[in-house]
Enzyme design. Structure first.
Site, mmCIF file in Angstrom:
data_model
loop_
_atom_site.group_PDB
_atom_site.id
_atom_site.type_symbol
_atom_site.label_atom_id
_atom_site.label_comp_id
_atom_site.label_asym_id
_atom_site.label_seq_id
_atom_site.Cartn_x
_atom_site.Cartn_y
_atom_site.Cartn_z
ATOM 1 C CB CYS A 1 -37.792 46.924 33.914
ATOM 2 S SG CYS A 1 -38.919 47.382 32.364
ATOM 3 N NE ARG B 1 -33.608 42.624 35.215
ATOM 4 C CZ ARG B 1 -33.946 41.558 34.990
ATOM 5 N NH1 ARG B 1 -32.893 40.483 34.497
ATOM 6 N NH2 ARG B 1 -35.289 41.228 34.780
ATOM 7 C CG ASN C 1 -38.884 42.874 35.029
ATOM 8 O OD1 ASN C 1 -39.060 43.054 33.854
ATOM 9 N ND2 ASN C 1 -38.041 41.922 35.443
ATOM 10 N N GLY C 2 -41.980 43.233 33.753
ATOM 11 C CA GLY C 2 -42.807 42.090 32.939
ATOM 12 C C GLY C 2 -43.721 42.809 32.231
ATOM 13 C CD GLU D 1 -26.662 34.671 13.036
ATOM 14 O OE1 GLU D 1 -26.464 35.505 12.228
ATOM 15 O OE2 GLU D 1 -26.633 34.961 14.392
ATOM 16 C CG HIS E 1 -22.810 24.340 -8.487
ATOM 17 N ND1 HIS E 1 -22.626 23.829 -9.672
ATOM 18 C CD2 HIS E 1 -23.809 24.060 -7.587
ATOM 19 C CE1 HIS E 1 -24.040 23.134 -9.549
ATOM 20 N NE2 HIS E 1 -24.650 23.183 -8.401
#
Ligand code: F6R
Length: 599
Positions: A2, A27, A100-101, A479, A502
């Site tokens: 946040c 955020r 925040n957390g 990825e 292949h």
């Protein structure tokens, strides 16, 4: 993740905080709020959605205050709503706080405080901190003392900023494992999760450290530790411009998010035991009932699903079938009894993944999802959700969500195995011990940055790239190729190492660099053979391994299982630097959208 922005000074802080929150929207942006002091009482404004909505409210209310705290939220506990958005107060509105957390022991604290008469208005972990300060104020009658005592009881990660109506102009803050920066100007001070929030007012900052407790008022600032000892921190001068400051000084959000990964993985790991045991409740009885997994996802999330297949089969000893959601949704699936469907999605909104999930649900299959966005459609439609904790991913190309998904899925495999008796408690604990080293290992992997930039410089004019891997290196090969093609617009393909003979070996020549993923372990020698085969055809070889090998990108040594999570880092950096050297619009590649909500 946040965003916090706070101001105390001599002018009206309304514009400072609302503009600051706007700069922190990267955020989180599901709701926002401010608490401001006016005539010795605290007023609160909150709105669901972007900061723009809050701005309208503040305009209507003609907010004019010299002391304001603000917050833009990315939900972790409790859905995005008016009640759950910050600031939170105690029983009375004398204390207001933004956080925040993740406060890990919030349930325990909540119970203790409820027994003392505290009434909670939200589902958040953050609200308990406001009540806890209020409780200590009853004893100490002193804001600084009450705040410091309360913080000592919080476990987990936090950046907190609080105000108290009876000590106007004073803001208290604390930091542990979540960022908090102090901005210093003439008779005014700022606190924020990140520098851009106040960069237009001051470039003089202190990057606060874990354990710091901060007191600011228009007359000055003080930093102490939990024992009350004074602490001196270095003042830094920021010379980034505003646009690059928002990206934390990085050139692109993608690069920032690559470097965010140790934190994202750590935040995900921190909540996993709670997440998996409580949300998915893998009791031995439930785990033993599961006979297999269908795992569905799209794009990068599909590659995380492919890696999970190896873990679920080898660690939990259960069969797992992986398929892209777009194929699964139209296939005549003969659903098997007691198989679970796992849907992996960062956004939680991908149309194909959602449709495949609904199809399974209709057939009576239990659904588990791994999502990054709390309250997203896929999370709501699932029977159980395990959340990754990356905060919003801004760059279209997924990086930190991928490694956090892998972390959650690997942990799920260990948990399942332990509950089913496929691993002894001791074996599971030893795998967990290694898993908890992941943030440090990823930090080490990030140190390959310069080496990779040099390799990219040699390779960026080539027209085509091949990625090879076996075992858990195979999903990673896919990825690596996907990341490269989506941001550089070059041709890139990933193959299982054993497959090149292949057919794909026909593609290999001096113009086609080959990137090989070679974890130490049972397929290492096989991969060395593939390297010789492609080298014999003139290809430039870029080897990524955790064995001691010269002319290779060498990652920290781990078991084979952790390799894909760590090796994702150099692949992401490789794609990034190639795209940057080719001048691509990295954060917003052509034709791509962050969330694919249409078929
Ligand atoms: C690639 C990328 C996409 C997404 C895919 C699924 O970098 O970002 O391939 O992984 O569109 O999105 P989610 O995870 O939101 O379901």
């Amino acid at each position: 993740m946040c965003g916090i922005a706070a101001y105390t000074g001599k002018k009206n802080g309304n514009t400072v905080i609302l503009n600051g929150l706007k700069k922190l929207e990267y955020r989180g942006y599901d709701s926002a709020g401010i608490a401001y002091l006016q005539n010795a009482s605290i007023n609160i404004l909150k709105s669901v959605g972007k900061v723009e909505n809050l701005k309208e409210l503040a305009l209507k209310d003609k907010v004019n205050s010299f002391c304001i705290i603000g917050h833009t939220r990315w939900a972790t506990h409790g859905k995005p709503s008016q009640e759950n958005s910050h600031p939170h107060t105690g029983n009375k509105s004398e204390i207001a706080l933004v956080h925040n957390g993740i406060i890990e022991n919030y349930l325990e604290l909540k119970q203790r405080l409820a027994a003392k008469g505290h009434k909670f208005k939200s589902e958040t972990d953050s609200e308990v901190a406001a009540h806890l300060i209020e409780e200590y104020l009853k004893k100490t009658k002193n804001f600084e003392a009450a705040f410091t005592s309360a913080v000592k009881h919080l476990k987990g990660a936090y950046a907190i900023t609080a105000m108290y109506s009876k000590e106007p102009g004073v803001l208290m803050a604390a930091k542990k494992q979540s960022p908090l920066v102090l901005g210093i100007a003439e008779d005014e001070y700022f606190l924020a999760s990140d520098v851009p929030a106040f960069l237009e007012y001051t470039r003089k900052v202190i990057f606060l450290e874990d354990g710091d407790i901060i007191k600011i008022s228009p007359t000055g600032y003080k930093i102490t530790n939990a024992q009350g000892g004074n602490i001196k921190r270095k003042i830094s001068f920021i010379n980034w411009d505003s646009a690059s400051a928002q990206k934390g000084g990085y050139k692109h959000f993608m690069l920032k998010e690559i470097f965010d990964q140790p934190q994202a993985v750590e935040d995900t790991l921190r909540t996993l035991p709670l997440n998996i045991e409580k949300s998915f409740s893998i009791t031995p009885a439930r785990a033993k009932k599961i006979k297999g997994f269908y795992i569905i996802a799209c794009g990068t999330a599909y590659h995380a699903a492919l890696a999970a297949k190896y873990w679920i089969e080898s660690i939990a000893k259960l069969p797992a079938e992986v398929e892209t959601a777009s194929e699964f949704r139209y296939r005549d699936v003969n659903f098997q009894k007691d198989w679970v469907l796992a849907a992996i999605s960062q956004s939680g909104e991908t149309a194909d993944t959602l449709s495949a999930l609904i199809k399974a649900k209709k057939a009576g299959v239990k659904v588990l999802s791994v999502c990054n966005v709390l309250g997203s459609t896929i999370a709501r439609e699932s029977d159980f959700t395990v959340y990754t904790h990356c905060g919003p991913e801004i760059s279209v190309a997924s990086t930190k969500a991928f490694t956090a998904q892998l972390t959650a899925l690997y942990s799920l495999a260990i948990n399942l195995a332990a509950a089913r008796g496929a691993l002894s408690k001791k074996e599971a604990a030893s795998l967990y011990k290694e898993l908890y080293r992941l943030p440090a290992l990823m930090t080490q992997a990030l140190k390959t940055r310069e080496q990779i930039r040099k390799i990219a410089k040699k390779a960026y004019k080539k027209p085509s790239f091949i990625f090879l891997g076996r075992n858990t290196g195979y999903p990673l090969a896919l990825e690596g190729a996907l990341k490269l093609k989506e941001i550089s617009y070059l041709h890139a393909e990933g193959f299982a190492g054993g497959e090149i003979k292949h057919g794909p070996i026909a593609l290999i020549d001096a113009a086609t660099p080959v990137i090989t993923l070679m974890p130490a372990g049972k397929t290492y020698d096989k991969m060395l053979n593939s390297c010789r085969e492609v080298e014999a055809r003139g290809a430039d070889l870029i080897m990524i391994t955790n064995e001691c090998l010269s002319n290779a990108i060498v990652l920290p040594k781990t078991g084979e299982n952790l390799f894909p999570i760590i090796a994702a880092v150099p692949l992401q950096l490789f794609a990034y630097y190639i795209a940057d050297l080719r001048g691509r619009e990295i954060d917003r590649p052509r034709n791509l959208a962050k969330s694919v909500t249409v078929e």
